[in-house]
Write a protein that holds these residues in place. Structure first.
Motif, mmCIF file in Angstrom:
data_model
loop_
_atom_site.group_PDB
_atom_site.id
_atom_site.type_symbol
_atom_site.label_atom_id
_atom_site.label_comp_id
_atom_site.label_asym_id
_atom_site.label_seq_id
_atom_site.Cartn_x
_atom_site.Cartn_y
_atom_site.Cartn_z
ATOM 1 N N PRO A 231 0.783 -1.044 -0.234
ATOM 2 C CA PRO A 231 -0.042 -0.186 -0.037
ATOM 3 C C PRO A 231 0.999 1.257 0.104
ATOM 4 N N VAL A 232 1.850 1.536 -1.097
ATOM 5 C CA VAL A 232 2.734 2.499 -1.129
ATOM 6 C C VAL A 232 2.696 3.209 -2.481
ATOM 7 N N ARG A 233 2.784 4.465 -2.383
ATOM 8 C CA ARG A 233 2.695 5.327 -3.648
ATOM 9 C C ARG A 233 4.057 5.900 -3.733
ATOM 10 N N SER A 234 4.747 5.918 -5.042
ATOM 11 C CA SER A 234 5.807 6.543 -5.249
ATOM 12 C C SER A 234 5.417 7.924 -5.767
ATOM 13 N N GLN A 235 6.032 9.040 -5.061
ATOM 14 C CA GLN A 235 5.784 10.388 -5.610
ATOM 15 C C GLN A 235 7.413 10.977 -5.467
ATOM 16 N N THR A 236 7.513 12.190 -6.562
ATOM 17 C CA THR A 236 8.567 12.931 -6.222
ATOM 18 C C THR A 236 8.482 14.013 -5.131
ATOM 19 N N LEU A 237 9.506 14.236 -4.274
ATOM 20 C CA LEU A 237 9.641 15.336 -3.665
ATOM 21 C C LEU A 237 11.002 16.054 -3.727
ATOM 22 N N GLN A 238 10.634 17.237 -4.005
ATOM 23 C CA GLN A 238 11.568 18.349 -4.399
ATOM 24 C C GLN A 238 12.427 18.999 -3.333
ATOM 25 N N ALA A 239 13.484 19.458 -3.271
ATOM 26 C CA ALA A 239 14.103 20.326 -2.549
ATOM 27 C C ALA A 239 15.013 21.349 -3.333
ATOM 28 N N PHE A 240 15.398 22.604 -2.586
ATOM 29 C CA PHE A 240 16.420 23.359 -3.213
ATOM 30 C C PHE A 240 17.210 24.155 -2.303
ATOM 31 N N VAL A 241 18.425 24.678 -2.746
ATOM 32 C CA VAL A 241 19.129 25.350 -1.963
ATOM 33 C C VAL A 241 19.408 26.743 -2.717
ATOM 34 N N SER A 242 19.710 27.790 -1.665
ATOM 35 C CA SER A 242 20.160 29.101 -2.325
ATOM 36 C C SER A 242 21.573 29.271 -2.306
ATOM 37 N N PRO A 278 2.442 16.307 -7.166
ATOM 38 C CA PRO A 278 0.907 15.414 -6.844
ATOM 39 C C PRO A 278 0.434 14.390 -7.606
ATOM 40 N N TYR A 279 1.635 13.475 -8.164
ATOM 41 C CA TYR A 279 1.372 12.404 -9.291
ATOM 42 C C TYR A 279 2.505 11.253 -8.799
ATOM 43 N N THR A 280 1.850 10.139 -9.080
ATOM 44 C CA THR A 280 2.766 9.216 -9.044
ATOM 45 C C THR A 280 4.038 9.046 -9.987
ATOM 46 N N SER A 281 5.633 8.730 -9.473
ATOM 47 C CA SER A 281 6.387 8.836 -10.528
ATOM 48 C C SER A 281 7.603 8.126 -9.684
ATOM 49 N N TYR A 282 8.477 7.546 -10.355
ATOM 50 C CA TYR A 282 9.769 6.874 -10.111
ATOM 51 C C TYR A 282 10.843 7.894 -10.633
ATOM 52 N N LEU A 310 18.530 30.735 -6.349
ATOM 53 C CA LEU A 310 18.570 29.337 -5.953
ATOM 54 C C LEU A 310 19.835 28.802 -6.783
ATOM 55 N N LEU A 311 20.527 28.140 -5.866
ATOM 56 C CA LEU A 311 21.760 27.464 -6.442
ATOM 57 C C LEU A 311 21.411 26.056 -7.315
ATOM 58 N N ARG A 312 20.729 25.323 -6.653
ATOM 59 C CA ARG A 312 20.379 24.033 -7.185
ATOM 60 C C ARG A 312 19.066 23.500 -6.832
ATOM 61 N N HIS A 313 18.475 22.709 -7.398
ATOM 62 C CA HIS A 313 17.081 21.881 -7.080
ATOM 63 C C HIS A 313 17.332 20.389 -7.630
ATOM 64 N N TRP A 314 16.359 19.568 -6.880
ATOM 65 C CA TRP A 314 16.625 18.168 -7.124
ATOM 66 C C TRP A 314 15.287 17.580 -6.677
ATOM 67 N N GLY A 315 15.222 16.261 -6.940
ATOM 68 C CA GLY A 315 14.037 15.323 -6.433
ATOM 69 C C GLY A 315 14.424 13.946 -5.907
ATOM 70 N N GLY A 316 13.574 13.592 -5.081
ATOM 71 C CA GLY A 316 13.998 12.145 -4.813
ATOM 72 C C GLY A 316 12.453 11.487 -4.874
ATOM 73 N N THR A 317 12.568 9.994 -4.887
ATOM 74 C CA THR A 317 11.356 9.475 -4.981
ATOM 75 C C THR A 317 10.828 8.950 -3.668
ATOM 76 N N VAL A 318 9.854 9.305 -3.087
ATOM 77 C CA VAL A 318 9.464 8.952 -1.757
ATOM 78 C C VAL A 318 8.313 7.872 -1.725
ATOM 79 N N ASP A 319 8.408 7.173 -0.461
ATOM 80 C CA ASP A 319 7.447 6.137 -0.445
ATOM 81 C C ASP A 319 6.227 6.373 0.541
ATOM 82 N N ILE A 320 5.200 6.581 -0.141
ATOM 83 C CA ILE A 320 3.823 7.094 0.834
ATOM 84 C C ILE A 320 2.947 6.103 1.189
#
Ligand SMILES: Cc1cc2nc3c(=O)[nH]c(=O)nc-3n(C[C@H](O)[C@H](O)[C@H](O)COP(=O)(O)OP(=O)(O)OC[C@H]3O[C@@H](n4cnc5c(N)ncnc54)[C@H](O)[C@@H]3O)c2cc1C
Length: 394
Positions: A231-242, A278-282, A310-320
């Motif tokens: 019962p897990v959904r994989s979604q992208t979560l992003q973060a950034f640094v300045s 807000p969508y499923t993604s790997y 902003l210096l850089r940004h990225w995403g990770g695949t989280v297991d919700i």
């Protein structure tokens, strides 16, 4: 800092996934249970998953006693982690302030603070004037779009250097004899009569008496290899640094309304996070809409940052999971175990999760901290709904 061993033909235990949870599990298996014939199998590089991509907030502001007990233990383990691993994880217990923008939101926070205090966890409601003192750069003027009415402080909230946590556990596990196999992907599981007996990898078949899965956003894919669903959904979560700034913020700040949070790293960069895509993604990259929404919220809170780049940004695949709580449990396959559902907030759980998962692998039963985080709660309905604690607070 660790060897690059040739994979053996067989191990007592294999952990799939060289993130914080996999590495911590291997370390505690060796340290606490004397199991040194262990391999951690990682398809990329150590910490290349969510462990090296997160915004490093460590907190234990959860609502239910099961979660409070679990996350508080993990936070306490973090307090001594640099000593324990003899590796500076740059643990910084600076505190978290969460802002409220309506009486209703403040009422909900009061309930949260009461629950935390009952569970013996540091939490204190603060009013608007105290927020002004804590966050002098926050826009509390009459022209602010939303009026801040107060909030609460979780004084033991912290940050730590994410890579250092992975590297520290890796080095310590390696020193106890654990083989860390990088650039080695698990592509299949060898299962006989309902029992796992090994893994098929890009380096060949490796046999094991037991196998633990700790692959975060790839959990559903690895579960597919074993023939069960999660019962897990994989979604992208992003973060950034300045870009780096002079010291301007000595707390971690969160706002559910603006759906944004930030802290300042020791390098001076602002570390900024928001909602998941807000969508499923790997994929390990998200949409521009989320970056825009998060930065708009950030600038409403701190307009003086409007010219900061902003210096850089990225995403990770989280297991919700549906209740936003983890799963540390057996799977339908004998001797195959899983630690997943860490979602947007599992960095803080690495020491505690590693200890509990090692216990499960070594003893074939849960310890007291993980006892509630079973897979069958989604069938029985015994959910531990931590949706609020996991809102924007990662
Ligand atoms: C942008 C972002 C911000 C976050 N912020 C926070 C925060 O502030 N605080 C917090 O507590 N948590 C936060 N999190 C969540 C936290 O990062 C994760 O819950 C945690 O790192 C999960 O650790 P893990 O070891 O389970 O997974 P990971 O670190 O993702 O490790 C899993 C590993 O498994 C490997 N793998 C996958 N499939 C296979 C395979 N078939 N064979 C071999 N290896 C495989 C992957 O390559 C990966 O390295 C955030 C996450 C993101 C993405």
């Amino acid at each position: 800092m660790w060897r690059t061993p040739t994979p053996r033909k067989a191990y007592q235990a294999i952990i799939i996934g060289g993130g914080g949870h996999g590495l911590a599990t291997a370390y505690y298996l060796a340290r606490d249970w004397g199991m040194r014939d262990v391999a951690v199998i990682e398809r990329g590089w150590l910490g290349g998953g969510n462990t090296g991509r997160n915004t490093t907030v460590i907190r234990s502001n959860y609502y239910y006693p099961q979660s409070a007990r679990f996350y508080q233990r993990s936070l306490e383990l973090y307090q001594d982690l640099s000593n324990e691993l003899n590796y500076n994880v740059m643990f910084s217990q600076r505190g978290i302030v969460t802002l409220a923008f309506s009486p209703h939101e403040l009422n909900t926070m009061a309930r949260q603070v009461n629950a935390m205090q009952l569970n013996g966890i540091a939490a204190e409601l603060v009013d608007r004037a105290e927020i002004a003192q804590l966050l002098p750069r926050c826009d509390l003027s009459a022209s602010a779009r939303f009026r801040c009415v107060g909030g609460y402080v979780h004084g033991t909230g912290a940050t730590a250097r994410h890579d250092a946590v992975a590297w520290g556990y890796a080095r310590a596990a390696d020193a106890l004899g654990v083989d860390i196999l990088q650039q080695c992907e698990v592509q299949g599981l060898e299962i006989r009569q309902g029992k796992v007996i090994g893994v098929r990898t890009t380096s060949g078949l490796i046999m094991a008496e037991r196998v633990g899965i700790a692959v975060a956003g790839s959990s559903t894919l690895v579960a597919d290899l074993a023939g069960f669903t999660l019962p897990v959904r994989s979604q992208t979560l992003q973060a950034f640094v300045s870009e780096p700034l002079k010291p301007m913020l000595d707390l971690i700040v969160m706002s559910g309304l603006h759906h944004t949070y930030l802290s300042q790293s020791d390098k001076g960069e602002l570390v900024i996070g928001g909602d998941s895509d807000p969508y499923t993604s790997y994929a390990q990259r998200g949409s521009f809409t989320t970056i825009q929404r998060t930065t708009v919220g950030l600038l409403e809170l701190f307009p003086s940052l409007s010219r900061v780049r902003l210096l850089r940004h990225w995403g990770g695949t989280v297991d919700i999971t549906p209740d936003r709580s983890p799963i540390i449990d057996h799977t339908p396959v004998e001797r195959l175990y899983i630690s997943t559902g860490w979602g947007t907030g599992g960095f803080k759980a690495i020491p505690g999760g590693g200890r509990s998962f090692a216990h499960l692998l070594a003893r074939d039963e849960s310890d007291e901290f993980a006892a509630a985080f079973k897979l069958d709660r989604f069938a029985t309905g015994a959910l531990i709904d931590e949706g609020v604690a996991s809102g924007v607070a990662h």
